[in-house]
Scaffold this active site. Structure first.
Site, mmCIF file in Angstrom:
data_model
loop_
_atom_site.group_PDB
_atom_site.id
_atom_site.type_symbol
_atom_site.label_atom_id
_atom_site.label_comp_id
_atom_site.label_asym_id
_atom_site.label_seq_id
_atom_site.Cartn_x
_atom_site.Cartn_y
_atom_site.Cartn_z
ATOM 1 N N ILE A 13 20.957 -29.462 -5.655
ATOM 2 C CA ILE A 13 19.964 -29.698 -4.590
ATOM 3 C C ILE A 13 18.729 -28.823 -4.830
ATOM 4 O O ILE A 13 17.587 -29.254 -4.634
ATOM 5 C CB ILE A 13 20.582 -29.414 -3.199
ATOM 6 C CG1 ILE A 13 21.864 -30.239 -3.008
ATOM 7 C CG2 ILE A 13 19.578 -29.742 -2.089
ATOM 8 C CD1 ILE A 13 22.676 -29.853 -1.779
ATOM 9 N N ASN A 33 22.188 -17.375 -10.995
ATOM 10 C CA ASN A 33 23.032 -16.675 -11.985
ATOM 11 C C ASN A 33 23.742 -17.628 -12.938
ATOM 12 O O ASN A 33 24.589 -17.204 -13.717
ATOM 13 C CB ASN A 33 24.050 -15.757 -11.282
ATOM 14 C CG ASN A 33 25.099 -16.549 -10.507
ATOM 15 O OD1 ASN A 33 25.046 -17.773 -10.444
ATOM 16 N ND2 ASN A 33 26.048 -15.845 -9.922
ATOM 17 N N ALA A 82 21.812 -20.545 -3.148
ATOM 18 C CA ALA A 82 22.830 -19.925 -4.005
ATOM 19 C C ALA A 82 24.144 -19.792 -3.251
ATOM 20 O O ALA A 82 24.179 -19.257 -2.145
ATOM 21 C CB ALA A 82 22.345 -18.558 -4.484
ATOM 22 N N GLY A 83 25.205 -20.279 -3.858
ATOM 23 C CA GLY A 83 26.520 -20.178 -3.229
ATOM 24 C C GLY A 83 27.512 -21.011 -3.994
ATOM 25 O O GLY A 83 27.129 -21.869 -4.800
ATOM 26 N N SER A 125 25.996 -26.887 6.338
ATOM 27 C CA SER A 125 26.715 -28.129 6.043
ATOM 28 C C SER A 125 27.294 -28.731 7.313
ATOM 29 O O SER A 125 27.636 -28.005 8.261
ATOM 30 C CB SER A 125 27.851 -27.786 5.075
ATOM 31 O OG SER A 125 28.776 -28.830 5.006
ATOM 32 N N TYR A 150 35.392 -22.260 2.223
ATOM 33 C CA TYR A 150 33.999 -22.654 1.976
ATOM 34 C C TYR A 150 33.294 -22.969 3.301
ATOM 35 O O TYR A 150 32.213 -22.479 3.590
ATOM 36 C CB TYR A 150 33.933 -23.866 1.033
ATOM 37 C CG TYR A 150 32.589 -24.547 1.065
ATOM 38 C CD1 TYR A 150 31.485 -23.949 0.476
ATOM 39 C CD2 TYR A 150 32.403 -25.764 1.732
ATOM 40 C CE1 TYR A 150 30.228 -24.544 0.534
ATOM 41 C CE2 TYR A 150 31.167 -26.374 1.791
ATOM 42 C CZ TYR A 150 30.078 -25.765 1.188
ATOM 43 O OH TYR A 150 28.846 -26.349 1.265
ATOM 44 N N LYS A 154 29.967 -21.052 5.655
ATOM 45 C CA LYS A 154 28.766 -21.645 6.271
ATOM 46 C C LYS A 154 28.733 -21.312 7.766
ATOM 47 O O LYS A 154 27.699 -20.939 8.325
ATOM 48 C CB LYS A 154 28.761 -23.171 6.079
ATOM 49 C CG LYS A 154 28.680 -23.618 4.636
ATOM 50 C CD LYS A 154 27.381 -23.177 3.998
ATOM 51 C CE LYS A 154 27.253 -23.581 2.546
ATOM 52 N NZ LYS A 154 26.170 -22.875 1.850
ATOM 53 N N ASN A 180 26.115 -35.752 3.296
ATOM 54 C CA ASN A 180 26.653 -35.864 1.929
ATOM 55 C C ASN A 180 25.550 -36.167 0.915
ATOM 56 O O ASN A 180 25.210 -37.336 0.702
ATOM 57 C CB ASN A 180 27.724 -36.953 1.882
ATOM 58 C CG ASN A 180 29.007 -36.531 2.558
ATOM 59 O OD1 ASN A 180 29.019 -36.217 3.741
ATOM 60 N ND2 ASN A 180 30.090 -36.496 1.811
ATOM 61 N N ASN A 200 34.100 -34.707 -5.816
ATOM 62 C CA ASN A 200 33.378 -35.515 -4.830
ATOM 63 C C ASN A 200 33.253 -36.964 -5.286
ATOM 64 O O ASN A 200 33.311 -37.262 -6.480
ATOM 65 C CB ASN A 200 32.000 -34.909 -4.549
ATOM 66 C CG ASN A 200 32.112 -33.516 -3.971
ATOM 67 O OD1 ASN A 200 31.676 -32.552 -4.580
ATOM 68 N ND2 ASN A 200 32.730 -33.400 -2.810
ATOM 69 N N PRO A 295 44.219 -34.277 2.239
ATOM 70 C CA PRO A 295 44.311 -33.370 3.385
ATOM 71 C C PRO A 295 42.941 -32.802 3.751
ATOM 72 O O PRO A 295 42.149 -32.451 2.877
ATOM 73 C CB PRO A 295 45.222 -32.234 2.872
ATOM 74 C CG PRO A 295 45.932 -32.786 1.691
ATOM 75 C CD PRO A 295 45.068 -33.864 1.111
#
Ligand code: NAD
Ligand code: UFG
Length: 341
Positions: A13, A33, A82-83, A125, A150, A154, A180, A200, A295
């Site tokens: 993105i 990084n 960044a993440g 998100s 995750y 957020k 999405n 995904n 799940p």
């Protein structure tokens, strides 16, 4: 000219957003990084924009290293992409996810405070709405219980940023909750380039369509939806990138405080519909089978887009057909993804 620091700007993105910022007259500095992206993205951005962006190979958790970026440049705004973002991986490696996602954001905030940079856009998100299916999700929908570390990063970072903005009266923070993101730049030069087997839907379909993976498993066809498969609000990454330019403009023209927007299209597409749209785009059938539910998946998730439209002036331009055709162009031009050199 206003300068935007884009952390994670080498990623999926982020790289599309760099283009939109540049096209809208912003100067861009990238800090990444390379933990989930390849340096080749910078060559591709240069091809698309005709300009080499200033790039720092830096871990945003490393305060001393990141401080160089702030001390060497006059930064007006930060977009923090960044993440780490893989849901399944976050369940296996929670400490890495909490450490990387939370520390990188806190380090960025400390340096923004130290260098008097007041405008911050944060990548959140729709996952923060949790398992609720009270759709469409509006910005007023209650935050839910996340199903994985995750998602919790957020959720927690949104709270950390609210607290930060309360304590720092000059800070302007815009939280963007993406639905999405899919698709690729029209040039076919940049796109989503996951390492290993994709988790995904769209990257997976692309690889099946391109022949690198044998078949798609559709996770569940017994949901309470018209065709039994899950419904999501897919948004073209180029639209999403445009949403970030609008968020920066919003911060530039508003008072301090926290703002919050969903970025989606407001339209739901089922997995079966997504497969059919991709088949139309690539011109052949996508080999797929139906398997058990995954799940943690909810049946239906889509955004209310009213607030983003009214206050940000954001309306997604592209539909599912453009998302699929751009994905397919990216896949056919880069069947193995980008090189690691
Ligand atoms: P991406 O992995 O392609 O991009 C993230 C970039 O950040 C990568 O280039 C990676 O190398 C870099 N990075 C990671 N940790 C870093 C660190 N500590 N220091 C410096 N760089 C670091 O992911 P993306 O899909 O472009 O997502 C961007 C942001 O949007 C992420 O925060 C993600 O959680 C969020 N988001 C993504 C989605 C999605 O479906 N893609 C949905 C909602 C939110
Ligand atoms: N799906 C399949 N087969 C696959 C992959 C996915 O049937 O091989 C289905 C899923 O079950 C789901 C739909 O396709 O119904 C979309 O799945 P994705 O994994 O593409 O996306 P999610 O909606 O699960 O999650 C995405 C991001 C998360 C983010 C969430 C909400 O991956 O990071 O959207 O924003 F938190």
């Amino acid at each position: 000219m206003s300068t935007v620091l884009v952390t994670g700007g080498n990623g999926y993105i982020g790289s599309h957003t760099v283009i939109s910022l540049y096209e809208n007259g912003y100067d861009v500095i990238i800090a990444d990084n390379l933990s989930n992206s390849k340096m080749e993205v910078q060559n591709r951005l240069e091809k698309i924009c005709g300009k080499r962006f200033k790039f720092y190979n830096v871990d945003c958790c490393d305060e001393a290293a990141l401080e160089k970026v702030f001390s060497e440049n006059k930064i007006d705004s930060v977009i923090h992409f960044a993440g780490l973002k893989a849901v399944g991986e976050s369940v296996r490696m929670p400490l890495e996810y909490y450490s990387n996602n939370i520390n990188s954001m806190i380090t960025v905030c400390k340096l923004m405070k130290k260098y008097g940079v007041n405008n911050l856009v944060f990548s959140s998100s729709a996952t923060v709405y949790g398992m609720s299916e009270d759709v469409p999700f509006t910005e007023e929908s209650p935050l839910g219980v996340c199903t994985n570390p995750y998602g919790w990063t957020k959720w927690m970072l949104e709270q950390i940023l609210r607290d930060f903005a309360k304590a720092e009266p000059s800070m302007k923070v815009c939280l963007l909750r993406y639905f999405n993101p899919v698709g690729a730049h029209e040039s076919g030069l940049i796109g989503e380039d996951p390492r290993g087997i994709p988790n995904n839907l769209f990257p997976y379909i692309s690889k099946v369509a391109g022949g690198t993976l044998e078949k798609l498993t559709v996770f569940g066809d017994d949901y309470d939806t018209p065709d039994g498969t899950c419904i999501r609000d897919y948004i073209h990454v180029v639209d999403l990138a445009d949403g970030h330019v609008k968020a920066i403009r919003y911060l530039e023209s508003h008072d301090a405080g926290v703002s919050l927007f969903n970025l989606g299209t407001g339209k739901g597409t089922s997995v079966k519909e997504a497969v059919a749209a991709f088949e139309k785009a690539c011109g052949h059938e996508i080999n797929h089978v139906f398997g058990p539910r995954r799940p943690g998946d909810i049946a239906v998730c889509y955004a209310s887009t009213e607030k983003a439209e009214k206050e940000l002036g954001f309306v997604a331009k592209y539909g599912i057909d453009e998302m699929c055709s751009s994905c397919w162009k990216w896949q056919t031009m880069n069947p193995e993804g980008l090189s690691d050199d």
